[in-house]
Design an enzyme around this catalytic site. Structure first.
Site, PDB file in Angstrom:
ATOM      1  N   ASN A  26     -10.182  -0.335   0.744  1.00  0.00           N
ATOM      2  CA  ASN A  26      -8.731  -0.217   0.632  1.00  0.00           C
ATOM      3  C   ASN A  26      -8.295  -0.689  -0.759  1.00  0.00           C
ATOM      4  O   ASN A  26      -8.334  -1.877  -1.054  1.00  0.00           O
ATOM      5  CB  ASN A  26      -8.085  -1.069   1.734  1.00  0.00           C
ATOM      6  CG  ASN A  26      -6.562  -1.014   1.715  1.00  0.00           C
ATOM      7  OD1 ASN A  26      -5.959  -0.480   0.790  1.00  0.00           O
ATOM      8  ND2 ASN A  26      -5.948  -1.592   2.741  1.00  0.00           N
ATOM      9  N   HIS A  47      -3.238   6.951   3.486  1.00  0.00           N
ATOM     10  CA  HIS A  47      -3.652   5.691   2.849  1.00  0.00           C
ATOM     11  C   HIS A  47      -5.010   5.299   3.413  1.00  0.00           C
ATOM     12  O   HIS A  47      -5.233   5.358   4.629  1.00  0.00           O
ATOM     13  CB  HIS A  47      -2.607   4.614   3.136  1.00  0.00           C
ATOM     14  CG  HIS A  47      -3.051   3.246   2.750  1.00  0.00           C
ATOM     15  ND1 HIS A  47      -3.591   2.964   1.510  1.00  0.00           N
ATOM     16  CD2 HIS A  47      -3.056   2.070   3.434  1.00  0.00           C
ATOM     17  CE1 HIS A  47      -3.906   1.686   1.452  1.00  0.00           C
ATOM     18  NE2 HIS A  47      -3.597   1.122   2.607  1.00  0.00           N
ATOM     19  N   CYS A  82       0.816  -1.225   0.000  1.00  0.00           N
ATOM     20  CA  CYS A  82       0.000   0.000   0.000  1.00  0.00           C
ATOM     21  C   CYS A  82       0.847   1.270   0.000  1.00  0.00           C
ATOM     22  O   CYS A  82       0.330   2.356  -0.226  1.00  0.00           O
ATOM     23  CB  CYS A  82      -0.938  -0.004   1.199  1.00  0.00           C
ATOM     24  SG  CYS A  82      -2.015  -1.426   1.206  1.00  0.00           S
TER      25      CYS A  82
END
Ligand code: ACO
Length: 331
Positions: free
Chosen positions: A288, A258, A116
Site C-alpha cells: 500500500n 486503491h 490514500c
C-alpha cells in the site's frame, strides 16, 4: 463537471524505489510469515526508499517521467499539486521541494492531504483550477509517499502493509478533445479519525520524549473496522459516478482500486460485478503506497499499452479520515 471541456491527461509517470523487501525479509524483523501476509493481504513484496530519498525525491522522479511522456519541459509547468500523508516536512509543502528538484520555477505549488484518497482529491482540485483559470496550462498532479518513514517497524500489524513510491499525471487542455474526468464523488467521515491515524507530531500532540517512548509518532489503525467500511464506501461512490454518467460497469475497461489489500480489491470488484481481468492489481508487488497507488497503477496500464482512446476507467479509493472517493475517466 461544468467547465472541464478539453482537460486531459497528456502524460503519466511513476517511480518505485530500487530496494525490494519481501515478506520473508520482514519475517526476520517481526513475528510474521510470508503465508500470513499473502493470505490476509495479497502482498508479496514492497519497495522501500533509501534514507536520502524523501517523498519529494520519489515524486520528482515520477513527475519527470510524466513530463517526458507529454513532451513538456519543467519550465512550462504552471502548477504542482502533491497528494501525500508523508510530506518531507510539516512545511514548506512537498510540492515546493518537487519544484526545486525538477526545475519547475514557474509553477505554483501546494500539497494536499487526504490519506490514500489524496490523489483523487488532488485530481479534482487540479481539474477545477484549470476549469476556472486559463493560466493553468500544464499541471502536475502527483501522489507520492514514503510510508516507511511513518511505519512502526516493531509493529507486525502495520509494517507488513505499506510501501514507498510515487505516480504522476500531467494535465493539459485541448478544446478539440473531450474531457478526461467525467464524474467525481468524494466523501469523508470525520467521526472516524481515530481508526487510522498518526497520533503525534502535529499540533494536537507535539513530539515529546513520552510520545517517542510510546511510538505515537507512527501510523496506527484498526484494520478490521477499516476493512468493513472501505468496501461499502468505495462501492457506493463508484455506483454514484456510473449512474451520473449513465454507464454500466460492463462498459468500464479498467477498475483501478486503491491498492491496500487484495481481499478489499476483490470485494469491491465482486460487489460491482466486474470481471477480475478488468480489475487492476499491483498490491502484490508494491504493498500500500497510499496516495501513490492510483497514479502508479494508471501509469503501468498506460505504459503496458492496455488502454485505448475512449476507454472508460473507474478509480476508487479510501483512506484515513476516513476519506473515500470514486472518479470516472474517459481516456
Ligand atoms: N503476521 C502474523 N500475524 C499477525 C500479523 C502479521 N503481520 N498482523 C496481525 N497478526 C495477528 C493478530 O495479532 C491477530 O492475532 P490474535 O488473533 O492472536 O490476536 C491475528 O493475526 C488476526 O488479526 P486481525 O487484525 O484480526 O487480522 P485481519 O484478518 O483483520 O487482517 C489486516 C488484518 C490485513 C490489517 C486487515 O484487517 C486489513 O487489511 N484491513 C484494512 C487495512 C487497510 O487497508 N489499511 C490501510 C488503509 S489506507 C490508508 O489510508 C493508509
Amino acid at each position: 463537471m461544468l467547465n472541464n471541456r478539453g482537460i486531459f491527461i497528456a502524460g503519466t509517470g511513476s517511480y518505485l524505489p530500487e530496494k525490494v523487501v519481501t515478506n520473508t525479509d520482514l519475517a526476520g524483523l517481526v513475528d510474521t510469515s510470508d503465508e500470513w501476509i499473502q493470505t490476509r493481504t495479497g502482498i508479496r513484496e514492497r519497495r522501500l526508499a533509501a534514507a536520502d530519498q524523501p517523498t519529494s525525491a520519489l515524486a520528482a522522479a515520477a513527475a519527470e517521467q510524466a513530463l517526458a511522456a507529454a513532451g513538456v519541459s519543467a519550465e512550462q509547468v504552471d502548477l504542482i499539486i502533491v497528494a501525500t500523508l508523508s510530506p518531507d516536512h510539516q512545511f514548506p509543502n512537498t510540492a515546493c521541494f518537487v519544484q526545486k528538484r525538477i526545475g519547475a520555477g514557474n509553477a505554483a505549488c501546494f500539497s494536499l492531504e487526504a490519506a490514500c484518497t489524496g490523489f483523487l482529491y488532488a485530481f479534482e482540485v487540479a481539474v477545477s483550477m484549470m476549469a476556472c483559470s486559463a493560466h493553468y496550462r500544464n499541471v502536475l498532479v502527483i501522489g507520492g509517499e514514503k510510508m516507511s518513514s511513518l511505519v512502526d517497524w516493531t509493529d507486525r500489524t502495520t509494517c507488513v502493509l505499506f510501501g514507498d513510491g510515487a505516480g504522476a499525471v500531467l494535465l493539459q487542455r485541448d478544446l478539440e478533445r473531450s474531457a478526461t474526468l467525467l464524474a467525481s464523488r468524494l466523501g469523508a467521515d470525520g467521526n472516524l479519525t481515530d481508526i487510522l491515524q498518526v497520533p503525534a507530531g502535529g499540533s494536537a500532540m507535539p513530539i515529546t520524549v513520552a510520545v517517542l517512548e510510546q511510538h505515537l509518532q507512527f501510523l496506527s489503525m484498526n484494520g478490521r473496522e477499516i476493512f468493513k467500511l472501505a468496501v461499502n464506501a468505495m462501492v457506493s461512490a463508484a455506483e454514484n459516478v456510473l449512474s451520473e454518467c449513465n454507464l454500466s460497469i460492463d462498459q468500464v475497461r479498467w477498475l483501478i482500486p486503491h491498492q491496500a489489500n487484495l481481499r478489499i480489491i476483490n470485494g469491491v470488484g465482486k460487489r460491482l460485478g466486474i470481471d477480475n481481468e478488468r480489475v487492476f492489481v499491483n498490491v502484490d508487488r508494491y504493498g500500500n503506497t497510499s496516495a501513490a497507488t492510483i497514479p502508479i497503477a494508471l501509469d503501468e496500464i498506460v505504459r503496458s499499452g492496455s488502454i485505448e482512446r475512449g476507454d472508460y476507467i473507474l478509480l476508487v479509493a479510501f483512506g484515513g479520515g476516513l476519506t473515500w472517493g470514486a472518479q470516472l475517466l474517459q481516456w
